[in-house]
Design a protein around this motif. Sequence first.
Motif, mmCIF file in Angstrom:
data_model
loop_
_atom_site.group_PDB
_atom_site.id
_atom_site.type_symbol
_atom_site.label_atom_id
_atom_site.label_comp_id
_atom_site.label_asym_id
_atom_site.label_seq_id
_atom_site.Cartn_x
_atom_site.Cartn_y
_atom_site.Cartn_z
ATOM 1 N N UNK A 20 -33.468 17.166 21.271
ATOM 2 C CA UNK A 20 -32.662 16.005 20.894
ATOM 3 C C UNK A 20 -31.710 15.594 22.014
ATOM 4 N N UNK A 21 -31.202 14.365 21.895
ATOM 5 C CA UNK A 21 -30.182 13.898 22.842
ATOM 6 C C UNK A 21 -28.923 14.754 22.732
ATOM 7 N N UNK A 22 -28.573 15.082 21.506
ATOM 8 C CA UNK A 22 -27.399 15.914 21.253
ATOM 9 C C UNK A 22 -27.725 16.869 20.104
ATOM 10 N N UNK A 23 -27.083 18.045 20.130
ATOM 11 C CA UNK A 23 -27.312 19.054 19.093
ATOM 12 C C UNK A 23 -25.967 19.652 18.680
ATOM 13 N N UNK A 163 -21.362 22.445 19.809
ATOM 14 C CA UNK A 163 -22.276 21.338 20.106
ATOM 15 C C UNK A 163 -22.677 21.332 21.574
ATOM 16 N N UNK A 164 -23.662 20.495 21.899
ATOM 17 C CA UNK A 164 -24.244 20.479 23.240
ATOM 18 C C UNK A 164 -23.362 19.801 24.266
ATOM 19 N N UNK A 165 -22.191 19.315 23.856
ATOM 20 C CA UNK A 165 -21.236 18.733 24.809
ATOM 21 C C UNK A 165 -20.120 19.724 25.149
ATOM 22 N N UNK A 166 -20.321 20.986 24.784
ATOM 23 C CA UNK A 166 -19.387 22.028 25.198
ATOM 24 C C UNK A 166 -18.318 22.373 24.194
ATOM 25 N N UNK A 167 -18.351 21.768 23.016
ATOM 26 C CA UNK A 167 -17.355 22.070 21.995
ATOM 27 C C UNK A 167 -17.687 23.385 21.298
#
Length: 463
Positions: A20-23, A163-167
């Motif tokens: 996915x674009x984001x997970x 999440x995939x943005x580092x959170x």
Amino acid sequence: MLTIDQAADLFDRINKLSSADETEVLFSGGSFALTRFANNTIHQNVADENHFVSVRTVFGGRTARASTNRFDDDSLRRVVESSEALARVQHPDPDLLPMPDSREAAGSADKCAFPSRYFAETAAITPQRRAGGVKEIVDIAQKHKLTTAGIFSSSESVEGIFNSRGLSSWHTQTLAEVSITMQGADSSGWQKANSPDVANLNPLSQAETAAKKALDSARPGEIPPGKYTVILEPSAALDIVGFMFWDYSGMAILDQRSFLTGRIGSQLFGENVTIWDDVAHPLQTGSAFDGEGMRRLRVPLVENGVVKRVVYARATAERMKRSEHKDKAGPIEPTGHGFPLPNEMGEMPLNIVFAAPQDPQTLSEMIASTERGVLVTRLWYIREVDPYEKMLTGMTRDGTLLIENGQVRQGVRNLRFNESLIHMLSNVEAMSAPFRSCGEESFDMVVPAMKIRDFNFTEVTKF
């Protein structure tokens, strides 16, 4: 119990499986144990431990979620595939925002100290300790020739989001709870309390109070329906006011289903009513982050009777800024109160704290100053009649007592009420100091006992 390091490893495995674009992965679960008693004896003891991962994937504005409680490679692969398959067939959501990174989630407001909500003594509660608490309760019941029923439960839980943005955010908590009903031939009494720290619970004291309620309300008389001065104990106050907090939501304003529509900034309640949402309050519970990982802010909902603002998830705040309601919605910003996406409800304040009154009164002082009124232990079967005026109906239960000339005189048959929360919170004559309370119809709050004039009872029940 699942640890943050184990969760981080699970997220890495899931993220590698995702195309996915984001997970995003939510973690929840823990262990729960309960001892249940009735007819003055323990009849059930149960224990459970379970953990869940909930995977949300995003493809070009399409998002969906799938969950599992199995963490082997095949199960993780299947849950990712299920989430992706569901996401791909959704309609694009024009309001869907990119997942927050750790910097956005932390926000720019000053961070207040967040109290620990994990207590080793609570986590270590054994069936024997719960049984000992039940024995104290049963001894009180037998002493007064009453029959008791209820529960003593304990739990330790985790909540996390990666999440995939580092959170990455993580929360652990314990909770112990005791609920007691004492029954006589024609009366009953009730008490309930919970706390992350079991040291704050006193089953013996709760049992004595519940027994006194049952004894004091025995051989109930009947009073006619009408408007009475009413003293709501904290559990009763909590259960009725809890019905308005779904409306303190930006999404509810946008959907035109909130009784606050057109009323933000106006004097709606009495000047002695001030309410905050404050997850960091020492008597509250819960995590410091919401369903997207955003830090929960302390939000003033009502100040001296004036409705100040509502809470927002990220996407709701963006929608409100573009809407026709933006100039009448109060401050608009993400406040960290969003539910996990996707959802249809948006957000809600869940950590309600009533401010202490200028001159708090004890319950005894409220009773002593009442010429004629009704003392209400708790309410039940509450339902909404008029959403805009927040007119509610329900009944008293488990300790309804007549006050005359400053003293509790006798028990009375339970009464049905029809009352507007706007009217009720405009007629609060006195309040106690607020403290952590729990009921059956709403969520736990930090709330006072309230003395209210002209509370409207419409019917007498048969019990």
